[in-house]
Scaffold this motif. Structure first.
Motif, PDB file in Angstrom:
ATOM      1  N   TYR A 632     122.283  15.023 -41.977  1.00 56.84           N
ATOM      2  CA  TYR A 632     121.352  15.713 -41.058  1.00 56.84           C
ATOM      3  C   TYR A 632     119.799  15.667 -42.118  1.00 56.84           C
ATOM      4  CZ  TYR A 632     118.794  19.617 -38.671  1.00 56.84           C
ATOM      5  OH  TYR A 632     118.172  20.245 -37.768  1.00 56.84           O
ATOM      6  N   ASP A 633     119.156  15.051 -41.269  1.00 57.09           N
ATOM      7  CA  ASP A 633     117.610  14.690 -42.145  1.00 57.09           C
ATOM      8  C   ASP A 633     116.902  16.391 -42.234  1.00 57.09           C
ATOM      9  OD1 ASP A 633     116.772  15.448 -39.559  1.00 57.09           O
ATOM     10  OD2 ASP A 633     115.675  13.906 -39.068  1.00 57.09           O
ATOM     11  N   ARG A 634     117.277  17.258 -41.856  1.00 59.26           N
ATOM     12  CA  ARG A 634     116.930  18.596 -42.327  1.00 59.26           C
ATOM     13  C   ARG A 634     117.686  19.459 -43.065  1.00 59.26           C
ATOM     14  NH1 ARG A 634     113.033  20.609 -37.288  1.00 59.26           N
ATOM     15  NH2 ARG A 634     112.369  18.818 -36.467  1.00 59.26           N
ATOM     16  N   CYS A 635     118.785  18.531 -43.535  1.00 57.07           N
ATOM     17  CA  CYS A 635     119.818  19.478 -44.470  1.00 57.07           C
ATOM     18  C   CYS A 635     119.350  20.075 -45.785  1.00 57.07           C
ATOM     19  CB  CYS A 635     120.961  18.386 -44.799  1.00 57.07           C
ATOM     20  SG  CYS A 635     122.269  19.268 -45.887  1.00 57.07           S
ATOM     21  N   THR A 636     119.673  21.225 -45.929  1.00 54.09           N
ATOM     22  CA  THR A 636     119.002  22.158 -47.106  1.00 54.09           C
ATOM     23  C   THR A 636     119.617  21.782 -48.520  1.00 54.09           C
ATOM     24  OG1 THR A 636     120.554  23.884 -46.939  1.00 54.09           O
ATOM     25  CG2 THR A 636     118.421  24.016 -45.677  1.00 54.09           C
ATOM     26  N   GLY A 637     120.791  20.718 -48.317  1.00 54.67           N
ATOM     27  CA  GLY A 637     121.595  20.161 -49.470  1.00 54.67           C
ATOM     28  C   GLY A 637     121.139  19.021 -49.976  1.00 54.67           C
ATOM     29  N   CYS A 638     121.129  17.948 -48.807  1.00 56.34           N
ATOM     30  CA  CYS A 638     121.104  16.361 -49.284  1.00 56.34           C
ATOM     31  C   CYS A 638     120.249  15.868 -48.656  1.00 56.34           C
ATOM     32  CB  CYS A 638     122.439  15.887 -49.120  1.00 56.34           C
ATOM     33  SG  CYS A 638     122.646  15.777 -47.471  1.00 56.34           S
ATOM     34  N   SER A 639     119.242  16.274 -47.841  1.00 52.22           N
ATOM     35  CA  SER A 639     118.075  15.655 -47.437  1.00 52.22           C
ATOM     36  C   SER A 639     117.094  15.087 -48.287  1.00 52.22           C
ATOM     37  CB  SER A 639     117.537  16.537 -46.185  1.00 52.22           C
ATOM     38  OG  SER A 639     116.623  17.479 -46.748  1.00 52.22           O
ATOM     39  N   GLU A 640     116.790  13.973 -47.708  1.00 51.87           N
ATOM     40  CA  GLU A 640     115.623  13.225 -48.860  1.00 51.87           C
ATOM     41  C   GLU A 640     114.667  14.256 -49.340  1.00 51.87           C
ATOM     42  OE1 GLU A 640     115.225  10.499 -50.312  1.00 51.87           O
ATOM     43  OE2 GLU A 640     117.459  10.405 -50.205  1.00 51.87           O
ATOM     44  N   ILE A 641     114.125  15.100 -48.400  1.00 49.76           N
ATOM     45  CA  ILE A 641     112.904  15.790 -48.542  1.00 49.76           C
ATOM     46  C   ILE A 641     113.289  16.810 -49.663  1.00 49.76           C
ATOM     47  CG2 ILE A 641     113.438  17.552 -46.638  1.00 49.76           C
ATOM     48  CD1 ILE A 641     110.339  17.798 -46.299  1.00 49.76           C
ATOM     49  N   VAL A 642     114.457  17.287 -49.765  1.00 52.69           N
ATOM     50  CA  VAL A 642     115.058  18.338 -50.818  1.00 52.69           C
ATOM     51  C   VAL A 642     115.108  17.801 -52.005  1.00 52.69           C
ATOM     52  CG1 VAL A 642     117.065  19.865 -51.516  1.00 52.69           C
ATOM     53  CG2 VAL A 642     116.108  19.966 -49.223  1.00 52.69           C
ATOM     54  N   LEU A 643     115.908  16.478 -52.008  1.00 54.14           N
ATOM     55  CA  LEU A 643     116.240  15.646 -53.133  1.00 54.14           C
ATOM     56  C   LEU A 643     114.926  15.291 -53.925  1.00 54.14           C
ATOM     57  CD1 LEU A 643     119.401  13.499 -52.143  1.00 54.14           C
ATOM     58  CD2 LEU A 643     119.362  15.539 -53.201  1.00 54.14           C
ATOM     59  N   GLN A 644     113.806  14.836 -52.928  1.00 50.40           N
ATOM     60  CA  GLN A 644     112.766  14.577 -53.693  1.00 50.40           C
ATOM     61  C   GLN A 644     111.703  15.389 -54.376  1.00 50.40           C
ATOM     62  OE1 GLN A 644     110.390  12.095 -50.885  1.00 50.40           O
ATOM     63  NE2 GLN A 644     112.109  10.663 -50.446  1.00 50.40           N
ATOM     64  N   ALA A 645     111.868  16.635 -53.765  1.00 45.24           N
ATOM     65  CA  ALA A 645     111.251  18.108 -54.208  1.00 45.24           C
ATOM     66  C   ALA A 645     112.036  18.257 -55.441  1.00 45.24           C
ATOM     67  CB  ALA A 645     111.480  19.101 -53.184  1.00 45.24           C
ATOM     68  N   TYR A 646     113.304  18.134 -55.608  1.00 49.21           N
ATOM     69  CA  TYR A 646     113.978  18.384 -56.804  1.00 49.21           C
ATOM     70  C   TYR A 646     113.718  17.495 -57.935  1.00 49.21           C
ATOM     71  CZ  TYR A 646     117.890  18.118 -60.135  1.00 49.21           C
ATOM     72  OH  TYR A 646     118.403  17.917 -61.307  1.00 49.21           O
ATOM     73  N   GLU A 647     113.642  16.368 -57.510  1.00 45.17           N
ATOM     74  CA  GLU A 647     113.438  15.369 -58.657  1.00 45.17           C
ATOM     75  C   GLU A 647     111.915  15.187 -59.053  1.00 45.17           C
ATOM     76  OE1 GLU A 647     116.527  11.663 -56.873  1.00 45.17           O
ATOM     77  OE2 GLU A 647     114.526  11.659 -56.231  1.00 45.17           O
ATOM     78  N   LYS A 648     110.906  15.605 -58.224  1.00 41.73           N
ATOM     79  CA  LYS A 648     109.488  15.794 -58.751  1.00 41.73           C
ATOM     80  C   LYS A 648     109.158  17.071 -59.438  1.00 41.73           C
ATOM     81  CE  LYS A 648     104.899  16.035 -56.477  1.00 41.73           C
ATOM     82  NZ  LYS A 648     104.142  16.199 -55.388  1.00 41.73           N
ATOM     83  N   ASP A 649     109.545  18.185 -58.835  1.00 43.35           N
ATOM     84  CA  ASP A 649     109.214  19.361 -59.641  1.00 43.35           C
ATOM     85  C   ASP A 649     110.279  19.901 -60.371  1.00 43.35           C
ATOM     86  OD1 ASP A 649     106.880  19.135 -58.208  1.00 43.35           O
ATOM     87  OD2 ASP A 649     107.610  20.180 -56.161  1.00 43.35           O
ATOM     88  N   GLY A 650     111.699  19.651 -60.490  1.00 41.82           N
ATOM     89  CA  GLY A 650     112.595  20.193 -61.261  1.00 41.82           C
ATOM     90  C   GLY A 650     112.864  21.679 -61.128  1.00 41.82           C
ATOM     91  N   PHE A 651     112.856  22.535 -62.220  1.00 46.25           N
ATOM     92  CA  PHE A 651     113.467  23.775 -62.277  1.00 46.25           C
ATOM     93  C   PHE A 651     112.356  24.734 -61.691  1.00 46.25           C
ATOM     94  CE2 PHE A 651     113.329  27.966 -64.320  1.00 46.25           C
ATOM     95  CZ  PHE A 651     114.609  28.534 -63.738  1.00 46.25           C
ATOM     96  N   PRO A 652     111.022  24.298 -61.409  1.00 50.31           N
ATOM     97  CA  PRO A 652     110.146  25.374 -60.725  1.00 50.31           C
ATOM     98  C   PRO A 652     110.526  25.258 -59.129  1.00 50.31           C
ATOM     99  CG  PRO A 652     108.678  24.030 -62.360  1.00 50.31           C
ATOM    100  CD  PRO A 652     110.196  23.675 -62.192  1.00 50.31           C
ATOM    101  N   MET A 653     110.989  23.977 -58.455  1.00 51.97           N
ATOM    102  CA  MET A 653     111.482  23.985 -57.140  1.00 51.97           C
ATOM    103  C   MET A 653     112.474  24.772 -56.926  1.00 51.97           C
ATOM    104  SD  MET A 653     113.985  22.251 -55.549  1.00 51.97           S
ATOM    105  CE  MET A 653     114.352  21.906 -53.839  1.00 51.97           C
TER     106      MET A 653
END
Length: 693
Positions: A632-653
């Protein structure tokens, strides 16, 4: 004149040979009883001096075999000669006992005879035979050696002087010259010719050069030499028997009387006061009319089965179990049960891929304990537990890695205790435990420095553990505790497997891996984007632990649910690891009825069968349903938007996701989806029908 007596060969088996045979049997031979080549070696005879009597005691004439004996490029130790042989391993002890040993022996003797007549290769004169039965469960090895040697009729006799010092007759200079010429060769000669030159020196040559080397040499200047494994002053070693047969068969006109040099000086005496050990003797055989030997000539009879320690013709037994490290015994036993699968059922099964997979178990409760036991059954060697709890009195009956003593004094830390239990079960396991609290959405981190610092350290530890492992099992009690490892596992491209329990139902699934638009699988089709645990939900994970009754705080399930779900999760991992696309393996359609061959052609199965995406089991109906869930492209666990936010901002996100219950919904656009849904509902013009009554 006295008849020549020969010192028989005996076997010297290094224990490593049996370990190598074990590997050969399990991984290569399997159910085959085909003969395989093997090599050995022997050296010049040695003796030791008895400390009390001062007498020289001759050591046995040993042919040594070890683990390297199965190598195709086998090379004998320095100063030794290599011997070719045949090993035949039987599948059962009954086959070993009932085997036609005479036929097997004669077959090996025929190889030696054919070599004499066809190739004249003296390196094949000392062939040996080894028949075995390997009892791999008890580490007992039944074996019997044979060293085929031809019987001379009439027998060879030795002249009155018998065996005497070669130094007395040939002189030190001649023996030194022979030694120098032999040591200049890259390999030791089992047999060689010696020629006394008119100048007083000596020359040597291979026995294969007999005709040309002795073409113009008087018989008194001809000496036939062999490396003698016997140090008995009266009896030459067994290898001389076949050399004499070789010479009589090929050169009957000139070999009824021979001068034989028993060469035992592979190392020259260290000082002039120490005599050379080699001996000379003159042998003869009753002269008869020379017989022309060709390929049609009958083979002479042969003898050579080795006697057992009781002095009787019979096999020996090597029992390695008492001398083996118990840990190694356990490791081999684990591997044996698995490797037997490949004999008849799954020859293509890649066990190394499974055993080398490093597994991280998040949760050391009922699911974690059963998953760990099943992984050990598959031979997995690295298992790591993560849990924040301690063993309680309700745990041991449901969680098989704990016992009553673990509950005392407040209880042992679950993760460390589970790892220690695995090592008790199998010392060869690499098991570790980490007491760690996994931060969760909906569970805010207190805004003080120490709490934030601790949360950051916990996140970093979890990231490090996931990075160090290949497969991550999500085996926790709550929905929200699975969110953080879901995000980290997806970002790092790890295999993530999820197991969750209901009262009489369970869910086992593998999370889909990230895919690119250009990536394709082994079947040539684009990779399928499968969903994760959160893809079927349209709400972000929130606090599901607060304000729960006792039956809601405990995992209330039928006792059989957890082992079924745990075993299913491990079997799903095993199937996934056998698929050529591994984490990108496509999921079969839910109701596929295709044949095994069709599923293989479509790339839907591994050697272990189908690789489903989700399995939902219902114990009330004893039913299991395979399901497929798209990403699901709006998944709170594996969607690209979540993964990219985690990879970009790390712990603050992550910290924002923990503290703000609306953050993930806003990040993924679920909030707008809710608004659109509410708006659509409000736009509906509801009409109430009037009641007819």
């Amino acid at each position: 004149m006295p008849i020549v007596q020969f010192a028989p060969l005996s076997s010297l088996v290094q224990p490593a040979l049996w370990h190598k045979l074990t590997d050969l049997k399990i991984d290569v031979l399997k159910l085959s009883d085909a003969s395989v080549p093997i090599s050995g070696s022997y050296a010049a005879g040695r003796s030791v001096k008895d400390r009390e009597s001062g007498q020289e005691i001759s050591l046995p004439c040993n042919i040594t075999v070890g683990s390297e004996s199965f190598d195709s490029d086998y090379s004998a130790p320095h100063g030794s000669v290599s011997v070719a042989g045949t090993l035949k391993n039987f599948n059962t002890i009954e086959e070993f006992k009932a085997a036609d040993k005479t036929a097997i022996f004669n077959s090996e003797a025929q190889i030696v005879w054919d070599t004499i007549l066809k190739t004249r290769d003296t390196t094949q004169l000392n062939r040996f035979l080894l028949i075995t039965f390997a009892d791999l469960k008890k580490y007992k090895y039944y074996y019997w050696f044979a060293f085929p040697a031809f019987v001379s009729k009439p027998a060879w006799e030795i002249h009155d002087r018998g065996w005497h010092s070669a130094e007395e007759e040939l002189g030190v200079d001649a023996l030194s010259a022979i030694h120098v010429q032999l040591t200049s060769q890259s390999t030791a000669f089992p047999y060689f010719l010696v020629r006394k030159e008119p100048s007083g020196g000596v020359s040597i040559a291979p026995v294969e050069s007999y005709e040309t080397f002795y073409a113009s040499t008087a018989s008194e200047n001809q000496i036939i030499a062999f490396l003698d494994p016997s140090s008995d002053p009266s009896n030459p070693g067994w290898p001389l028997r076949n050399l004499l047969t070789y010479l009589r068969a090929l050169y009957p006109e000139s070999t009824s009387k021979l001068r034989i040099l028993r060469w035992r000086d592979t190392e020259a005496p260290p000082s002039p006061n120490i005599p050379w050990k080699s001996q000379l003797g003159t042998l003869s055989v009753a002269s008869t009319e020379p017989t022309i030997v060709d390929s049609s000539s009958p083979r002479p009879s042969a003898v050579g089965w080795e006697k057992n320690p009781q002095g009787k013709l019979g096999p020996r037994v090597a029992d390695l179990a008492p001398m083996m490290d118990p840990t190694r015994l356990a490791a081999q036993a684990v591997d044996l049960n698995l490797k037997l699968m490949r004999w008849r059922i799954l020859p293509a099964l890649d066990l190394d891929r499974i055993s080398s997979t490093r597994c991280l178990l998040l949760g050391a409760g009922t699911l974690g304990c059963y998953v760990a036991r099943a992984l050990m059954g598959w031979g997995v060697r690295t298992i790591t537990f993560v849990d924040s709890g301690k063993v309680s009195f309700s745990n041991p009956v449901r969680q098989p890695l704990f016992e009553f003593a673990d509950c005392l004094d407040g209880g042992k830390p679950k993760a460390e205790c589970a790892a220690a239990s695995l090592k008790k079960i199998f010392p060869g396991i690499n098991a570790t435990g980490h007491t760690l609290s996994i931060p969760m959405p909906g569970h805010p981190i207190p805004p003080n420095a120490s709490s934030i610092s601790q949360a950051k350290a916990d996140v970093e530890k979890l990231e490090s553990l996931i990075e160090e492992h290949d497969a991550v099992f999500l085996l926790m009690d709550s929905r929200e505790s699975r969110w953080l490892p879901t995000v980290i596992g997806a970002a790092k491209g790890k295999i993530v497997l999820n197991a969750a329990l209901g009262f009489d139902s369970y869910l086992v699934m593998r999370h889909g891996a990230r895919v690119s638009s250009l990536s394709t699988g082994a079947n040539g089709k684009p990779h399928q984007k499968l969903g994760c645990y959160y893809c079927n939900d349209i709400v972000a994970p929130a606090d599901s632990l607060t304000d729960r009754t006792l039956d809601q705080m405990c995992t209330v399930t039928r006792p059989g649910i957890a082992p079924i779900a745990a075993a299913t999760a491990v079997e799903l991992l095993a199937s996934l690891l056998q698929h050529p696309d591994r984490n990108h393996a496509p999921a079969p359609p839910p109701n596929t009825n295709a044949s095994v061959e069709a599923n293989e052609e479509e790339g839907l199965s591994s050697v272990l069968g189908l690789v489903p995406h989700q399995l939902r089991g219902f114990l009330g109906q004893f039913k299991t349903m395979p399901l497929v869930g798209a990403a699901y492209d709006r998944c709170t666990g594996c969607s690209e938007i979540v993964l990219q936010a985690y990879e970009k901002d790390g712990f603050p996100m992550l910290l924002q996701a923990f503290n703000d219950i609306k953050y993930l919904e806003t990040l993924t656009g679920l909030d707008k989806l809710f608004e659109e849904g509410e708006s659509a509902i409000n736009d509906i013009d509801w009409h109430e029908e009037e009641d007819d009554f």
